[in-house]
Scaffold this active site. Sequence first.
Site, mmCIF file in Angstrom:
data_model
loop_
_atom_site.group_PDB
_atom_site.id
_atom_site.type_symbol
_atom_site.label_atom_id
_atom_site.label_comp_id
_atom_site.label_asym_id
_atom_site.label_seq_id
_atom_site.Cartn_x
_atom_site.Cartn_y
_atom_site.Cartn_z
ATOM 1 N N TRP A 69 23.861 23.304 -15.322
ATOM 2 C CA TRP A 69 24.174 22.422 -14.191
ATOM 3 C C TRP A 69 25.552 22.725 -13.616
ATOM 4 O O TRP A 69 26.075 21.978 -12.803
ATOM 5 C CB TRP A 69 24.046 20.947 -14.614
ATOM 6 C CG TRP A 69 22.613 20.508 -14.740
ATOM 7 C CD1 TRP A 69 21.493 21.231 -14.468
ATOM 8 C CD2 TRP A 69 22.147 19.213 -15.174
ATOM 9 N NE1 TRP A 69 20.355 20.490 -14.711
ATOM 10 C CE2 TRP A 69 20.738 19.250 -15.147
ATOM 11 C CE3 TRP A 69 22.791 18.044 -15.594
ATOM 12 C CZ2 TRP A 69 19.953 18.143 -15.508
ATOM 13 C CZ3 TRP A 69 22.017 16.957 -15.952
ATOM 14 C CH2 TRP A 69 20.616 17.006 -15.901
ATOM 15 N N HIS A 237 14.748 31.710 -24.473
ATOM 16 C CA HIS A 237 14.215 32.715 -23.539
ATOM 17 C C HIS A 237 13.727 34.006 -24.212
ATOM 18 O O HIS A 237 14.139 35.112 -23.853
ATOM 19 C CB HIS A 237 15.147 32.987 -22.356
ATOM 20 C CG HIS A 237 16.596 33.319 -22.639
ATOM 21 N ND1 HIS A 237 16.979 34.215 -23.591
ATOM 22 C CD2 HIS A 237 17.737 32.883 -22.046
ATOM 23 C CE1 HIS A 237 18.299 34.324 -23.574
ATOM 24 N NE2 HIS A 237 18.779 33.508 -22.647
ATOM 25 N N ASP A 309 15.750 27.639 -18.353
ATOM 26 C CA ASP A 309 16.968 28.404 -18.060
ATOM 27 C C ASP A 309 17.358 28.233 -16.589
ATOM 28 O O ASP A 309 17.752 29.198 -15.920
ATOM 29 C CB ASP A 309 16.787 29.891 -18.430
ATOM 30 C CG ASP A 309 18.122 30.629 -18.543
ATOM 31 O OD1 ASP A 309 19.184 30.002 -18.329
ATOM 32 O OD2 ASP A 309 18.092 31.842 -18.835
ATOM 33 N N PRO A 327 22.772 37.111 -12.294
ATOM 34 C CA PRO A 327 21.463 36.901 -12.908
ATOM 35 C C PRO A 327 21.107 35.426 -13.033
ATOM 36 O O PRO A 327 21.965 34.611 -13.371
ATOM 37 C CB PRO A 327 21.620 37.534 -14.290
ATOM 38 C CG PRO A 327 23.083 37.491 -14.586
ATOM 39 C CD PRO A 327 23.816 37.464 -13.269
HETATM 40 ZN ZN LIG Z 1 20.702 33.070 -21.925
HETATM 41 ZN ZN LIG Z 2 20.888 30.275 -19.791
#
Ligand SMILES: [Zn+2]
Ligand SMILES: [Zn+2]
Length: 436
Positions: A69, A237, A309, A327
């Site tokens: 955030w 992830h 994510d 990214p």
């Molecule tokens: Zn990460």
């Molecule tokens: Zn992350």
Amino acid sequence: MTRENPGVAETVVRHAHVLDPGAGPDGVMDVRILGGMIAEVGDNLRGGRELDAGGLHLFPGFVDVHAHWRTPGREDEENIESGSASAAAGGFTGVVMMPNTDPIVDNPMIVGGLARRIERESRVRARISAALHVGLKGERLTEMHLLKEAGAFCVSDDGVGTASAGVLRNGMAYARTAGLPLILHCEDHTLATGVVHDGVAASLTGIPGSPASAEDVATATALILAAETGAKTHITHVSTALSAALVAFFKDRADVTADTTPHHLTLTDDLVSTLEGLYRVNPPLRPDADSDGVGAALRAGVLDFVATDHAPHASEEKELPLEEAAPGFLGHETAFSALYTALVLTGGLSLPRLVDAMSCAPGRWVGEGGSLAVGEPADLALVDLSERWKVDSEAMISRSSNSPYLGKTLTGRVVGTIVGGELVHNRTGAKFGTRG
Ligand SMILES: [Zn+2]
Ligand SMILES: [Zn+2]
């Protein structure tokens, strides 16, 4: 922030198709909410305020253990108000905020300040992940006992990973004594020297690639150390088939859980050929074999749940060639719809497993939410499974608009989100009538 509020009026959500793979209900029924908690699930319930949710599905609110955030420091990209509104728009009622902000969340004062801002500004239940090491530099560990006292829920090295296995091992031992779970970003920087996955698309476009081993080697290290230290470890992830297989091997040898993301489940590195910076993400989008392998692992429960994510970026950081772009993707607002469209409607994943992976399993991991059992917090997501909608940057509730699904038409959309009995997201108002 919405909390269990004993003063809140009784609410009955009527006629929704209630589905909670954990607690059991699956059918059209009513849910009675009292004092912010689930009071009753059954037929012909009446009381106080009534929401007519006929035609909608009602799930336990989704829980996202991986969100950026951008607060403190980059509130131009996201703040607690916009991040939590974006989460609520995606049906998320609980979120864990990552510590790679500016400054890094690595001391008790920052944790305390963030906790106060969450209390004032968040629409959903937001938890704080503090940094595993000072400045996320991978050297000196943070004061985890003090971070926990100040309000940290867990520790993480997200954004960079931990280069030294020795530091990671000490960090796990310390986190275990402090009673803090770890969320680990597994990436070996001596291997991750490129910007996309090192595959066919990278070769064709000439964009430098990083091999899958950049993730797999770090995942193996983390799992071995988790088994050795006994630390409660969550690998976030997971994007390769081999990393998922490594998680499977360690499932009953370590206190380990793992997630994968909606984008690794639904998109592949074909998008590299667009050369657009929008599609840069870390870990990178992978080929079909990895996406399929990760999907199979999610189906089988080897990967316990989904986390987005959610990574907002200003447009000037994404509207660049791939090699120069920052990214990361937005995740909250499209997560359910993208997965429902790409996996459930095609038969790749059952709806109950999707709800389990977005609500029940991450709810169990954080220890709150993800259940419609009587006595649990009334955290709910109301979803119209038939609505088709086009993902549009103008309509994003996040302060940023870097969604990889921009321009795509998705099926299924969150219509309303309830946290502690209060409606914190109500998209159309007209979708369900209120009475009483
Ligand atoms: Zn990460
Ligand atoms: Zn992350």
